[in-house]
Design a protein around this motif. Structure first.
Motif, PDB file in Angstrom:
ATOM      1  N   GLY A  37       0.791  -1.230   0.000  1.00  9.28           N
ATOM      2  CA  GLY A  37       0.000   0.000   0.000  1.00  9.28           C
ATOM      3  C   GLY A  37       0.819   1.275   0.000  1.00  9.28           C
ATOM      4  O   GLY A  37       0.251   2.367  -0.084  1.00  9.28           O
ATOM      5  N   TYR A  38       2.159   1.141   0.084  1.00  6.74           N
ATOM      6  CA  TYR A  38       2.996   2.355   0.136  1.00  6.74           C
ATOM      7  C   TYR A  38       2.685   3.284  -1.031  1.00  6.74           C
ATOM      8  O   TYR A  38       2.571   4.498  -0.861  1.00  6.74           O
ATOM      9  N   GLU A  39       2.499   2.692  -2.213  1.00  4.24           N
ATOM     10  CA  GLU A  39       2.282   3.521  -3.409  1.00  4.24           C
ATOM     11  C   GLU A  39       0.883   4.139  -3.465  1.00  4.24           C
ATOM     12  O   GLU A  39       0.587   4.928  -4.353  1.00  4.24           O
ATOM     13  N   LEU A  62       7.689  14.085   9.464  1.00  2.00           N
ATOM     14  CA  LEU A  62       8.631  13.572  10.471  1.00  2.00           C
ATOM     15  C   LEU A  62       9.065  12.146  10.108  1.00  2.00           C
ATOM     16  O   LEU A  62       8.231  11.292   9.849  1.00  2.00           O
ATOM     17  N   GLY A  63      10.383  11.903  10.094  1.00  2.00           N
ATOM     18  CA  GLY A  63      10.920  10.626   9.623  1.00  2.00           C
ATOM     19  C   GLY A  63      10.764  10.556   8.118  1.00  2.00           C
ATOM     20  O   GLY A  63      10.248   9.597   7.553  1.00  2.00           O
ATOM     21  N   CYS A  64      11.242  11.610   7.446  1.00  2.00           N
ATOM     22  CA  CYS A  64      10.923  11.827   6.019  1.00  2.00           C
ATOM     23  C   CYS A  64      11.706  10.927   5.071  1.00  2.00           C
ATOM     24  O   CYS A  64      11.367  10.848   3.894  1.00  2.00           O
ATOM     25  N   SER A  65      12.767  10.268   5.540  1.00  2.00           N
ATOM     26  CA  SER A  65      13.658   9.489   4.657  1.00  2.00           C
ATOM     27  C   SER A  65      14.080  10.349   3.465  1.00  2.00           C
ATOM     28  O   SER A  65      14.627  11.433   3.649  1.00  2.00           O
ATOM     29  N   LEU A  66      13.757   9.914   2.237  1.00  2.00           N
ATOM     30  CA  LEU A  66      14.195  10.665   1.049  1.00  2.00           C
ATOM     31  C   LEU A  66      13.190  11.748   0.650  1.00  2.00           C
ATOM     32  O   LEU A  66      13.323  12.362  -0.410  1.00  2.00           O
ATOM     33  N   ILE A  87      12.009  16.067   8.387  1.00  2.00           N
ATOM     34  CA  ILE A  87      12.967  15.832   9.485  1.00  2.00           C
ATOM     35  C   ILE A  87      13.361  14.363   9.468  1.00  2.00           C
ATOM     36  O   ILE A  87      12.490  13.484   9.426  1.00  2.00           O
ATOM     37  N   ASP A  88      14.646  14.084   9.551  1.00  2.00           N
ATOM     38  CA  ASP A  88      15.099  12.693   9.687  1.00  2.00           C
ATOM     39  C   ASP A  88      16.443  12.716  10.419  1.00  2.00           C
ATOM     40  O   ASP A  88      17.244  13.623  10.216  1.00  2.00           O
ATOM     41  N   ASN A  89      16.672  11.708  11.260  1.00  2.26           N
ATOM     42  CA  ASN A  89      17.951  11.695  11.985  1.00  2.26           C
ATOM     43  C   ASN A  89      19.022  10.864  11.270  1.00  2.26           C
ATOM     44  O   ASN A  89      20.099  10.661  11.816  1.00  2.26           O
ATOM     45  N   LEU A 126       3.447  11.444  10.077  1.00  2.00           N
ATOM     46  CA  LEU A 126       4.384  10.441  10.606  1.00  2.00           C
ATOM     47  C   LEU A 126       4.157   9.189   9.760  1.00  2.00           C
ATOM     48  O   LEU A 126       3.331   8.334  10.110  1.00  2.00           O
ATOM     49  N   ASN A 127       4.813   9.093   8.633  1.00  2.00           N
ATOM     50  CA  ASN A 127       4.594   7.944   7.750  1.00  2.00           C
ATOM     51  C   ASN A 127       5.627   6.850   8.014  1.00  2.00           C
ATOM     52  O   ASN A 127       6.804   6.988   7.665  1.00  2.00           O
ATOM     53  N   PHE A 128       5.198   5.775   8.680  1.00  2.00           N
ATOM     54  CA  PHE A 128       6.036   4.600   8.933  1.00  2.00           C
ATOM     55  C   PHE A 128       7.274   4.940   9.771  1.00  2.00           C
ATOM     56  O   PHE A 128       8.361   4.431   9.514  1.00  2.00           O
TER      57      PHE A 128
HETATM   58  C1  LIG Z   1      10.410   3.651   7.108  1.00  2.00           C
HETATM   59  S1  LIG Z   1      11.268   5.122   7.047  1.00  2.00           S
HETATM   60  C2  LIG Z   1      10.028   6.350   6.742  1.00  2.00           C
HETATM   61  C3  LIG Z   1       9.654   6.463   5.343  1.00  2.00           C
HETATM   62  C4  LIG Z   1       9.147   7.800   4.892  1.00  2.00           C
HETATM   63  N1  LIG Z   1       8.322   8.492   5.861  1.00  2.00           N
HETATM   64  C5  LIG Z   1       8.367   7.556   3.630  1.00  2.00           C
HETATM   65  O1  LIG Z   1       7.148   7.414   3.749  1.00  2.00           O
HETATM   66  O2  LIG Z   1       8.988   7.432   2.571  1.00  2.00           O
HETATM   67  C6  LIG Z   1      11.619   5.580   8.684  1.00  2.00           C
HETATM   68  C7  LIG Z   1      12.504   6.823   8.754  1.00  2.00           C
HETATM   69  O3  LIG Z   1      12.397   7.369  10.050  1.00  2.00           O
HETATM   70  C8  LIG Z   1      13.669   7.827  10.440  1.00  2.00           C
HETATM   71  N2  LIG Z   1      13.700   7.889  11.903  1.00  2.00           N
HETATM   72  C9  LIG Z   1      13.595   6.858  12.779  1.00  2.00           C
HETATM   73  N3  LIG Z   1      13.641   7.329  14.045  1.00  2.00           N
HETATM   74  C10 LIG Z   1      13.769   8.679  13.967  1.00  2.00           C
HETATM   75  C11 LIG Z   1      13.880   9.731  14.925  1.00  2.00           C
HETATM   76  N4  LIG Z   1      13.870   9.476  16.228  1.00  2.00           N
HETATM   77  N5  LIG Z   1      14.015  10.998  14.481  1.00  2.00           N
HETATM   78  C12 LIG Z   1      14.034  11.273  13.150  1.00  2.00           C
HETATM   79  N6  LIG Z   1      13.932  10.319  12.184  1.00  2.00           N
HETATM   80  C13 LIG Z   1      13.810   9.036  12.595  1.00  2.00           C
HETATM   81  C14 LIG Z   1      14.646   6.841   9.838  1.00  2.00           C
HETATM   82  O4  LIG Z   1      15.935   7.392   9.704  1.00  2.00           O
HETATM   83  C15 LIG Z   1      13.988   6.541   8.500  1.00  2.00           C
HETATM   84  O5  LIG Z   1      14.470   7.363   7.468  1.00  2.00           O
END
Ligand SMILES: C[S@@+](CC[C@H](N)C(=O)[O-])C[C@H]1O[C@@H](n2cnc3c(N)ncnc32)[C@H](O)[C@@H]1O
Length: 244
Positions: A37-39, A62-66, A87-89, A126-128
């Protein structure tokens, strides 16, 4: 798009999964073949978020990855003064997001989402990612987001979920693994990745998500998407939900 082959060779020791440069390089292929379902979820969250924004508004991914969600939001709005902060760490993720997404309305910050104020956010996504936050930190995080965001704001949370009924959970879980194999992952890749994620990705049930959102101060909570053990929720700060 580079193909994910990270777990294709037998590893002597399985280490905890990390969002490092190796993962960032194959991430679009990995998530597309791993998350049912991601797409659908990403473009629809983009659409829902964009419809909620007016000129001058701020959204946080939040947790934006790419930056897939950031991009999906911006592709759905022509408003010139909306701002989306991703935002991503993981430094490797943020580095690539900055290269790949050049829309001036997007900004990418390498930081822990627990440390970032979202003051005046009209939309928070907050996606995944909540599934990677320490379980005891999830409620305090949601409480803070609810307090800091605008009272007319919208929260979108997408997660892997555990079905409360064990037989149903197992059925979905096994179907998910079969779906990954159908997407070209070998038995070895599926099992090594699963082991690697075991300690870092802790999944809650749909009921826990809904109860926690309510406890954090959100109302008008709805599950708008579900595909096997994957779900997405929308919620709004209670103050507004109570008056609509
Ligand atoms: C599954 S990926 C998210 C995918 C993205 N939201 C998308 O839909 O393409 C999870 C992401 O959350 C980030 N992440 C995990 N814990 C985090 C935190 N405490 N603060 C910021 N980013 C975090 C990871 O580095 C990773 O890039």
């Amino acid at each position: 798009m580079s193909r994910d082959q990270i777990f294709s060779v037998k590893q002597p020791h399985i280490v905890d999964f990390a969002f490092d440069a190796k993962v960032a390089a194959v991430f679009p292929d990995m998530i597309r073949r791993s998350v049912p379902g991601y797409e659908t979820v990403i473009p629809i969250t983009g659409l829902m978020a964009a419809r909620h924004l007016s000129d001058g508004d701020m959204a946080y991914d939040l947790g934006c990855s790419l930056g897939a969600t950031t991009l999906a939001i911006l592709q759905q709005t022509e408003l010139k003064s909306v701002h989306v902060v991703g935002i991503d760490n993981a430094p490797a993720m943020i580095e690539q997001a900055r290269i790949q997404i050049t829309d001036p309305r997007a900004q990418f910050v390498c930081a822990d989402l627990n440390d970032v104020a979202v003051t005046d956010a009209k939309v928070i996504v907050l996606n995944f990612v909540l599934q990677f936050v320490a379980p005891e930190a999830r409620l305090p995080l949601l409480q803070r987001l609810c307090t800091q965001m605008r009272t007319d704001g919208l929260l979108i949370v997408s997660e892997k979920v555990r079905h409360a009924e064990p037989v149903r959970h197992e059925f979905y879980d096994q179907t998910h693994l079969a779906w990954k194999r159908a997407n070209g992952y070998s038995e070895l890749e599926v099992s090594q990745k699963r082991q690697s994620l075991e300690n870092v990705m802790r999944v809650d049930s749909e009921e826990i998500h809904q109860q926690r959102l309510a406890k954090a101060g959100f109302g008008d909570i709805a599950q708008w998407f579900r595909c096997m053990n994957w779900a997405s929720f929308i919620a709004r700060p209670t103050q507004l939900a109570d008056h609509t």
